[in-house]
Design a protein around this motif. Sequence first.
Motif, PDB file in Angstrom:
ATOM      1  N   ASP A 118     -37.661  -8.778  -0.419  1.00 22.21           N
ATOM      2  CA  ASP A 118     -37.582 -10.011   0.639  1.00 22.21           C
ATOM      3  C   ASP A 118     -39.442 -10.410   0.673  1.00 22.21           C
ATOM      4  O   ASP A 118     -39.682 -11.614   0.745  1.00 22.21           O
ATOM      5  N   TYR A 119     -40.273  -9.520   0.279  1.00 25.40           N
ATOM      6  CA  TYR A 119     -41.711  -9.760   0.236  1.00 25.40           C
ATOM      7  C   TYR A 119     -41.848 -10.635  -0.902  1.00 25.40           C
ATOM      8  O   TYR A 119     -42.811 -11.771  -0.924  1.00 25.40           O
ATOM      9  N   LEU A 120     -41.208 -10.511  -2.237  1.00 30.20           N
ATOM     10  CA  LEU A 120     -41.227 -11.210  -3.460  1.00 30.20           C
ATOM     11  C   LEU A 120     -40.581 -12.550  -3.075  1.00 30.20           C
ATOM     12  O   LEU A 120     -40.497 -13.182  -4.292  1.00 30.20           O
ATOM     13  N   GLY A 121     -39.572 -12.853  -2.287  1.00 32.43           N
ATOM     14  CA  GLY A 121     -38.844 -13.938  -1.950  1.00 32.43           C
ATOM     15  C   GLY A 121     -37.925 -13.989  -2.862  1.00 32.43           C
ATOM     16  O   GLY A 121     -37.238 -15.264  -3.325  1.00 32.43           O
ATOM     17  N   GLY A 122     -37.345 -12.800  -3.265  1.00 30.16           N
ATOM     18  CA  GLY A 122     -36.073 -12.868  -4.160  1.00 30.16           C
ATOM     19  C   GLY A 122     -34.736 -12.658  -3.240  1.00 30.16           C
ATOM     20  O   GLY A 122     -33.679 -12.510  -3.948  1.00 30.16           O
ATOM     21  N   LEU A 123     -34.597 -12.844  -2.082  1.00 27.87           N
ATOM     22  CA  LEU A 123     -33.388 -12.766  -1.336  1.00 27.87           C
ATOM     23  C   LEU A 123     -32.994 -14.218  -0.637  1.00 27.87           C
ATOM     24  O   LEU A 123     -33.958 -14.941   0.036  1.00 27.87           O
ATOM     25  N   ASP A 124     -31.776 -14.408  -0.646  1.00 31.96           N
ATOM     26  CA  ASP A 124     -31.220 -15.708   0.046  1.00 31.96           C
ATOM     27  C   ASP A 124     -30.006 -15.167   0.944  1.00 31.96           C
ATOM     28  O   ASP A 124     -29.117 -14.750   0.475  1.00 31.96           O
ATOM     29  N   TRP A 125     -30.514 -14.890   2.150  1.00 30.63           N
ATOM     30  CA  TRP A 125     -29.439 -14.461   3.125  1.00 30.63           C
ATOM     31  C   TRP A 125     -28.336 -15.145   3.446  1.00 30.63           C
ATOM     32  O   TRP A 125     -27.369 -14.988   4.309  1.00 30.63           O
ATOM     33  N   SER A 126     -28.319 -16.409   2.713  1.00 33.18           N
ATOM     34  CA  SER A 126     -27.316 -17.409   3.334  1.00 33.18           C
ATOM     35  C   SER A 126     -25.705 -16.726   2.949  1.00 33.18           C
ATOM     36  O   SER A 126     -25.668 -16.136   1.706  1.00 33.18           O
ATOM     37  N   GLY A 127     -24.959 -16.792   3.983  1.00 32.07           N
ATOM     38  CA  GLY A 127     -23.452 -16.231   3.915  1.00 32.07           C
ATOM     39  C   GLY A 127     -23.521 -14.589   3.802  1.00 32.07           C
ATOM     40  O   GLY A 127     -22.499 -14.220   3.707  1.00 32.07           O
TER      41      GLY A 127
ATOM     42  N   ALA B 190     -31.994 -12.097 -11.279  1.00 35.41           N
ATOM     43  CA  ALA B 190     -32.268 -11.052 -10.312  1.00 35.41           C
ATOM     44  C   ALA B 190     -31.614 -11.452  -9.043  1.00 35.41           C
ATOM     45  O   ALA B 190     -30.802 -10.864  -8.149  1.00 35.41           O
ATOM     46  N   MET B 191     -31.813 -12.857  -8.520  1.00 35.60           N
ATOM     47  CA  MET B 191     -31.358 -13.361  -7.309  1.00 35.60           C
ATOM     48  C   MET B 191     -29.579 -13.447  -7.388  1.00 35.60           C
ATOM     49  O   MET B 191     -29.201 -13.185  -6.226  1.00 35.60           O
ATOM     50  N   ARG B 192     -29.372 -13.680  -8.482  1.00 32.50           N
ATOM     51  CA  ARG B 192     -27.573 -13.541  -8.302  1.00 32.50           C
ATOM     52  C   ARG B 192     -27.224 -12.452  -8.234  1.00 32.50           C
ATOM     53  O   ARG B 192     -26.229 -12.030  -7.680  1.00 32.50           O
ATOM     54  N   ALA B 193     -27.958 -11.329  -8.964  1.00 31.21           N
ATOM     55  CA  ALA B 193     -27.585 -10.012  -8.611  1.00 31.21           C
ATOM     56  C   ALA B 193     -27.771  -9.432  -7.225  1.00 31.21           C
ATOM     57  O   ALA B 193     -26.636  -8.815  -6.617  1.00 31.21           O
ATOM     58  N   ALA B 194     -28.659 -10.106  -6.760  1.00 33.72           N
ATOM     59  CA  ALA B 194     -28.832  -9.734  -4.984  1.00 33.72           C
ATOM     60  C   ALA B 194     -27.955  -9.970  -4.286  1.00 33.72           C
ATOM     61  O   ALA B 194     -27.384  -9.390  -3.399  1.00 33.72           O
TER      62      ALA B 194
END
Length: 223
Positions: free
Chosen positions: A175-184, A134-138
């Motif tokens: 974002d609430y679930l901690g599933g997003l990495d905004w780097s880049g 899921a995080m890769r897809a994000a």
Amino acid sequence: MWQLFAFPLCPFSRKVRLALSEKGVAYEILREHPWDPSDLFGHVNHARRTPALWLEEKNLALADSQAICEYFEETVERSPLILGTAAARAEIRRLVALFDEVLYADVVHPLLHEKMTKRIVLRQPPDSQALRGAMRAAHEHLDYLDWLVDTRRWLAGAQLSLADFAAAAQLSVADYLGGLDWSGHEGAHGWYRVMKSRPSFRPLLLEKMEGVPGASHYADVNA
């Protein structure tokens, strides 16, 4: 007053809440969990999916987030969210569908299943492989948001629209679930911080899902 059947981490309920707040439509929330529906919720929406709206004095029930948003777009003149030329409105609807269907399926639904449904309903541990997927897809979706932000003032064009609120609603759950990495993803992140700063967004930032702790940065409009 309208009664909105919703639960805190339903991204489609969030989209409706944002649209109603932007348009100045008063409503009260009835907390409803689709896995344990009340009799009234089943009466208002036979599909038993949030969100649904009920206006008792008119015996009027509305269901499906897009149908609800379209109803108020047609009946409330304030703050139009599907606006512009026919081509512009088609682009708004295209992006709303993309976020509601593809972003939800790729990112938000897997996160909800692993971090909420398994925890609250199934009493099972999350699958780390599913979370990583899921995080890769994000990242792929955030790449597209970066491009939209780089080439347009708002996601669908020159004006704030329902496309922005649909995307922000989905991302806010991730974002609430901690599933997003905004780097880049500086462009997408900057746009999201602007959305979080809107008055209509504040109730979402303050709300918590019982049994599912939110990420520590979630309510910070600068994070």
